[in-house]
Design a protein around this motif. Structure first.
Motif, PDB file in Angstrom:
ATOM      1  N   THR A  43      20.611  41.845  16.956  1.00  0.00           N
ATOM      2  CA  THR A  43      21.798  42.041  17.800  1.00  0.00           C
ATOM      3  C   THR A  43      22.743  42.912  16.967  1.00  0.00           C
ATOM      4  O   THR A  43      22.437  43.229  15.813  1.00  0.00           O
ATOM      5  N   GLU A  44      23.886  43.292  17.523  1.00  0.00           N
ATOM      6  CA  GLU A  44      24.805  44.124  16.745  1.00  0.00           C
ATOM      7  C   GLU A  44      25.479  43.324  15.631  1.00  0.00           C
ATOM      8  O   GLU A  44      26.106  43.906  14.745  1.00  0.00           O
ATOM      9  N   THR A  45      25.357  42.003  15.660  1.00  0.00           N
ATOM     10  CA  THR A  45      25.946  41.210  14.570  1.00  0.00           C
ATOM     11  C   THR A  45      24.885  40.909  13.513  1.00  0.00           C
ATOM     12  O   THR A  45      24.884  41.524  12.452  1.00  0.00           O
ATOM     13  N   VAL A  46      24.006  39.958  13.787  1.00  0.00           N
ATOM     14  CA  VAL A  46      22.926  39.626  12.858  1.00  0.00           C
ATOM     15  C   VAL A  46      21.646  39.424  13.675  1.00  0.00           C
ATOM     16  O   VAL A  46      21.683  39.503  14.899  1.00  0.00           O
ATOM     17  N   TYR A  47      20.511  39.165  13.008  1.00  0.00           N
ATOM     18  CA  TYR A  47      19.289  38.842  13.759  1.00  0.00           C
ATOM     19  C   TYR A  47      19.433  37.448  14.359  1.00  0.00           C
ATOM     20  O   TYR A  47      19.970  36.538  13.715  1.00  0.00           O
ATOM     21  N   GLY A  48      18.975  37.291  15.603  1.00  0.00           N
ATOM     22  CA  GLY A  48      19.016  35.996  16.267  1.00  0.00           C
ATOM     23  C   GLY A  48      17.621  35.426  16.428  1.00  0.00           C
ATOM     24  O   GLY A  48      16.634  36.173  16.468  1.00  0.00           O
ATOM     25  N   LEU A  49      17.524  34.100  16.481  1.00  0.00           N
ATOM     26  CA  LEU A  49      16.247  33.440  16.749  1.00  0.00           C
ATOM     27  C   LEU A  49      16.315  32.954  18.195  1.00  0.00           C
ATOM     28  O   LEU A  49      17.011  31.987  18.494  1.00  0.00           O
ATOM     29  N   GLY A  50      15.625  33.658  19.099  1.00  0.00           N
ATOM     30  CA  GLY A  50      15.818  33.441  20.530  1.00  0.00           C
ATOM     31  C   GLY A  50      14.793  32.539  21.175  1.00  0.00           C
ATOM     32  O   GLY A  50      13.608  32.549  20.822  1.00  0.00           O
ATOM     33  N   ALA A  51      15.276  31.744  22.133  1.00  0.00           N
ATOM     34  CA  ALA A  51      14.415  30.906  22.963  1.00  0.00           C
ATOM     35  C   ALA A  51      14.945  30.963  24.387  1.00  0.00           C
ATOM     36  O   ALA A  51      16.136  31.203  24.599  1.00  0.00           O
ATOM     37  N   ASP A  52      14.064  30.728  25.352  1.00  0.00           N
ATOM     38  CA  ASP A  52      14.475  30.597  26.749  1.00  0.00           C
ATOM     39  C   ASP A  52      15.459  29.428  26.842  1.00  0.00           C
ATOM     40  O   ASP A  52      15.092  28.276  26.619  1.00  0.00           O
ATOM     41  N   ALA A  53      16.724  29.739  27.186  1.00  0.00           N
ATOM     42  CA  ALA A  53      17.759  28.697  27.192  1.00  0.00           C
ATOM     43  C   ALA A  53      17.530  27.657  28.276  1.00  0.00           C
ATOM     44  O   ALA A  53      18.117  26.574  28.231  1.00  0.00           O
ATOM     45  N   THR A  54      16.663  27.967  29.244  1.00  0.00           N
ATOM     46  CA  THR A  54      16.412  27.011  30.324  1.00  0.00           C
ATOM     47  C   THR A  54      15.235  26.088  29.996  1.00  0.00           C
ATOM     48  O   THR A  54      14.903  25.211  30.787  1.00  0.00           O
ATOM     49  N   ASN A  55      14.599  26.298  28.841  1.00  0.00           N
ATOM     50  CA  ASN A  55      13.429  25.508  28.460  1.00  0.00           C
ATOM     51  C   ASN A  55      13.792  24.577  27.292  1.00  0.00           C
ATOM     52  O   ASN A  55      13.941  25.019  26.155  1.00  0.00           O
ATOM     53  N   GLY A  56      13.969  23.292  27.603  1.00  0.00           N
ATOM     54  CA  GLY A  56      14.432  22.322  26.602  1.00  0.00           C
ATOM     55  C   GLY A  56      13.549  22.262  25.362  1.00  0.00           C
ATOM     56  O   GLY A  56      14.047  22.137  24.244  1.00  0.00           O
ATOM     57  N   GLU A  57      12.235  22.347  25.543  1.00  0.00           N
ATOM     58  CA  GLU A  57      11.351  22.250  24.371  1.00  0.00           C
ATOM     59  C   GLU A  57      11.451  23.500  23.502  1.00  0.00           C
ATOM     60  O   GLU A  57      11.403  23.418  22.275  1.00  0.00           O
ATOM     61  N   ALA A  58      11.612  24.657  24.141  1.00  0.00           N
ATOM     62  CA  ALA A  58      11.780  25.891  23.360  1.00  0.00           C
ATOM     63  C   ALA A  58      13.075  25.798  22.550  1.00  0.00           C
ATOM     64  O   ALA A  58      13.112  26.161  21.370  1.00  0.00           O
TER      65      ALA A  58
END
Ligand code: AMP
Ligand code: MG
Length: 334
Positions: A43-58
């Motif tokens: 991202t323009e700030t730092v690297y993010g660790l992304g997951a589907d926000a609608t998936n509780g297990e992710a």
């Protein structure tokens, strides 16, 4: 894998998981997100660790990967206001900030909508949600490919410094991310500013890449700092977490319970008569248990039982954060 023709001859994934952030790998990353995997992205700030926000297990796997000892609420990344409006309630002031700074490094905390399909775990059980629309082309392309809001904290182990290079992510998170999209070093290297618009006055929760002065100009009023505001309302997430507790008293490490109690079980615990009995994960999977935790607490509390009896939960991995949350809920109230 993207089709072979899409990669230059001889082009391999560096260190196993780092891929060039080209169209083919972004499309692949979008599929990975949709299937519940974690993808690190710039991202323009730092690297993010992304997951589907609608998936509780992710989302639970994000906490596991970072090794966080507690469930802090995560920032949800969206393409823009249209997607954000499904998840959060935007007051006129909140809209003014999005118009001034989105896409960009400003995160806005707002009440969750009733129709929000974002996992409870993202907000750590709070009735609010933090939203941001990133400006980095790779982050935006990934959001478009995944067609999901992305819960994404900084891509580093808990307590370590934020990662501004793909190689730092690989070194810190090892194989926790299915893929790391590499677009070189991130530009700001400083986290997003976080402003809460939950109460009547806007409150600065975290200074960051957008300056306080610029935010105040856009708002047309002064931003309260967390410390000033906390005398009248809980503003910091830590305080908010301790303020959110079930109405029922919680009993930890329970092996027995009465028929009038609500039971929060884990693993192979045998079901015996109770007012309500919910097993967070009959198979003993801590990721599944974390994903179910907040909804389960609410349901048990809503049963009207005077007490909730929680059976023991292992202390390793995500069990540490689950036990932390239960301990807070069990603590005496003032
Ligand atoms: P990070 O996980 O490093 O990206 O940091 C996320 C920041 O956003 C932290 O300061 C969180 O406390 C804050 N945050 C996220 N969600 C909320 C929320 N619902 N209420 C208040 N602060 C939040
Ligand atoms: Mg961080």
């Amino acid at each position: 894998m993207p089709n072979e023709g899409a990669r230059k001859p001889g082009e391999k994934l560096k260190q196993g998981r780092i891929a060039p952030a080209n169209a083919e790998w972004i499309a692949e990353a979008g599929q990975m997100i949709r299937s519940g995997a974690l993808v690190a992205f710039p991202t323009e700030t730092v690297y993010g660790l992304g997951a589907d926000a609608t998936n509780g297990e992710a989302v639970a796997r994000v906490f596991e990967a970072k090794g966080r000892p507690a469930f802090n609420p995560l920032i949800v990344h969206v393409l823009g206001l249209e997607q954000a409006l499904i998840i959060g309630e935007f007051s006129p002031l909140a809209r003014r900030l999005t118009e001034a700074f989105w896409p960009g490094p400003l995160t806005i905390v707002v009440p969750r909508t009733a129709k929000s399909d974002v996992s409870d775990l993202v907000s750590a059980g709070l009735p609010t949600v933090a939203l941001r629309s990133p400006d980095h082309p790779v982050a935006r392309a990934l959001l478009a490919a995944a067609q999901r809001p992305l819960a994404a904290p900084s891509a580093n182990r808990s307590g370590h410094v934020s990662a501004t290079h793909a190689e730092h992510v690989a070194a810190d998170l090892g194989d926790k991310a299915a893929l790391i999209l590499d677009a070189g070093p991130t530009s700001h290297g400083l986290e997003s500013a976080v402003v809460s618009l939950v109460g009547e006055t806007p409150v600065l929760l975290r200074p960051g890449a957008v300056t306080v002065e610029a935010i105040e100009v856009a708002l047309g009023e002064r931003l309260a700092r967390e410390t000033e505001a906390s005398s009248t309302r809980p503003a910091s997430p830590g305080q908010l977490l301790s303020h959110y507790a079930p109405r029922a008293a919680l009993r930890l490490n329970a092996y027995e319970w009465g028929p009038n109690e609500a039971v929060l079980a884990f693993g192979g615990v045998a079901e015996k008569p109770a007012r309500v009995f919910i097993n967070l994960s009959p198979s003993g999977d801590l990721v599944e248990a974390a994903a179910n935790l907040f909804a389960a607490l609410r349901m048990l509390d809503a049963s009207g039982a005077p007490t909730i009896a929680a059976t023991p939960i292992p202390k390793h991995g995500l069990g540490e954060a689950i036990n932390d949350r239960l301990k807070r809920a069990a603590a005496p109230r003032d």
